[in-house]
Design a protein around this motif. Structure first.
Motif, short mmCIF file in Angstrom:
data_model
loop_
_atom_site.label_atom_id
_atom_site.label_comp_id
_atom_site.label_asym_id
_atom_site.label_seq_id
_atom_site.Cartn_x
_atom_site.Cartn_y
_atom_site.Cartn_z
N GLU A 135 2.93 5.25 4.32
CA GLU A 135 2.46 6.42 5.32
C GLU A 135 3.63 6.90 6.36
O GLU A 135 3.83 7.97 6.74
N THR B 150 5.83 6.08 -3.71
CA THR B 150 4.82 6.73 -2.51
C THR B 150 3.91 7.83 -3.03
O THR B 150 3.26 8.52 -2.17
N GLY B 151 3.40 7.51 -4.24
CA GLY B 151 2.39 8.43 -4.72
C GLY B 151 2.39 9.97 -5.11
O GLY B 151 1.64 10.84 -5.02
N LYS C 178 0.76 -1.17 0.07
CA LYS C 178 0.01 -0.05 0.09
C LYS C 178 0.93 1.42 -0.05
O LYS C 178 2.00 1.08 0.39
N GLN C 179 0.34 2.41 -0.45
CA GLN C 179 1.09 3.66 -0.44
C GLN C 179 1.42 3.95 1.03
O GLN C 179 0.88 3.94 2.11
#
Length: 279
Positions: free
Chosen positions: A19, A121-122, A16-17
């Motif tokens: 955080e 990282t988007g 997932k991205q």
């Protein structure tokens, strides 16, 4: 999920991205902050000193000896390391942590790594912007130096250390910077990344210019020290006072500021091509 191939040739799946990111190297920290991801960096090394905000991030130890216990306590969903951290791969994977290794040895590779981190990282748009700004500096140097014949290029010796005399071989980021700056690395024929030289060989190669390391911790390298070294007075660079000090962090860290090191090097080697520049 996103699967990428890192610079160590490892296939890594990002579930997932991220955080919460831990950076294991100053260069990685610089990339993350340049991409506007500073608020997601929950840990970095004691050597991560740029930008200023990076100094206040929780420290996980040194570059070569990070504390795995400290890293685990920060509960990161992504670790960014370098080839230095290959030795920790099994330990880190055993802790169910995701590790991506990046290790650029040329300017083009640094830009590709910026894009890869942006993708992970988007922050792809930010990465494209950082790369575009960096490429503009590369292009400006290339345009300024256009037309210089190979025979007229400055022969450069990069002095990493003076006792023993240590320099950079062909497969290094610094050597690539010298080449892009219009210089010829006189150690380009070395069979090591960081070879040592005898004074006799250095005198024989007789570089036109010496670029030397400038570090905050101090290395004892300065113009007067170099000029006063026995035997060095016969080297053209010393005789003609072509000794240039450039911040090591701009030359050896594979991050966005590498192009600033390029610009400084080019201006030092060819001041007439950059009006207003100084030694």
């Amino acid at each position: 999920p996103l699967t990428i191939t890192d610079d160590a040739g490892r296939s890594v799946t990002i579930e997932k991205q991220p955080e919460k990111i831990v950076s294991l190297a100053p260069s990685n920290t610089e990339i993350l902050f340049a991409l506007g991801l500073g608020d997601k960096v929950v840990g970095n090394t004691t050597y991560c000193d740029y930008p200023e905000e990076a100094k206040s991030v929780e420290k996980i130890g040194g570059f070569s000896d990070p504390s795995l216990e400290k890293i685990v306590s920060l509960e990161p969903d992504l670790l960014l390391g370098t080839s230095m951290h290959k030795k920790f791969v099994s330990d880190i994977e055993g802790l169910n942590l995701t590790l991506v290794l990046i290790n650029s040895t040329d300017i083009a590779g640094v830009m590709e790594d910026v894009k890869m981190i942006g993708n992970i990282t988007g922050a792809s748009d930010a990465a494209d912007n950082v790369v575009a700004q960096a490429q503009a500096k590369v292009d400006s140097v290339e345009n300024a130096l256009k037309g210089i014949a190979d025979s007229d290029k400055v022969q450069v010796f990069y002095l990493m250390w003076d006792d023993p005399i240590m320099t950079v071989g062909p497969n290094t980021l610094i050597s690539d910077v010298i080449t892009h700056a219009g210089g010829v690395n006189i150690a380009a024929d070395a069979d090591q990344d960081y070879p040592t030289y005898s004074l006799e060989v250095l005198v024989t190669k007789d570089p036109d210019a010496i670029v030397y390391t400038k570090m905050g911790s101090g290395t004892g390298l300065d113009p007067e020290t170099i000029k006063s070294k026995t035997g060095w007075e016969s080297i053209a660079a010393v005789r003609n006072d072509r000794l240039y000090s450039i911040d090591d962090n701009l030359m050896s860290r594979p991050g966005p500021r590498i192009v600033d090191g390029l610009v400084e090097t080019a201006k030092a080697l060819y001041p007439d091509k950059f009006p207003g520049s100084s030694k």
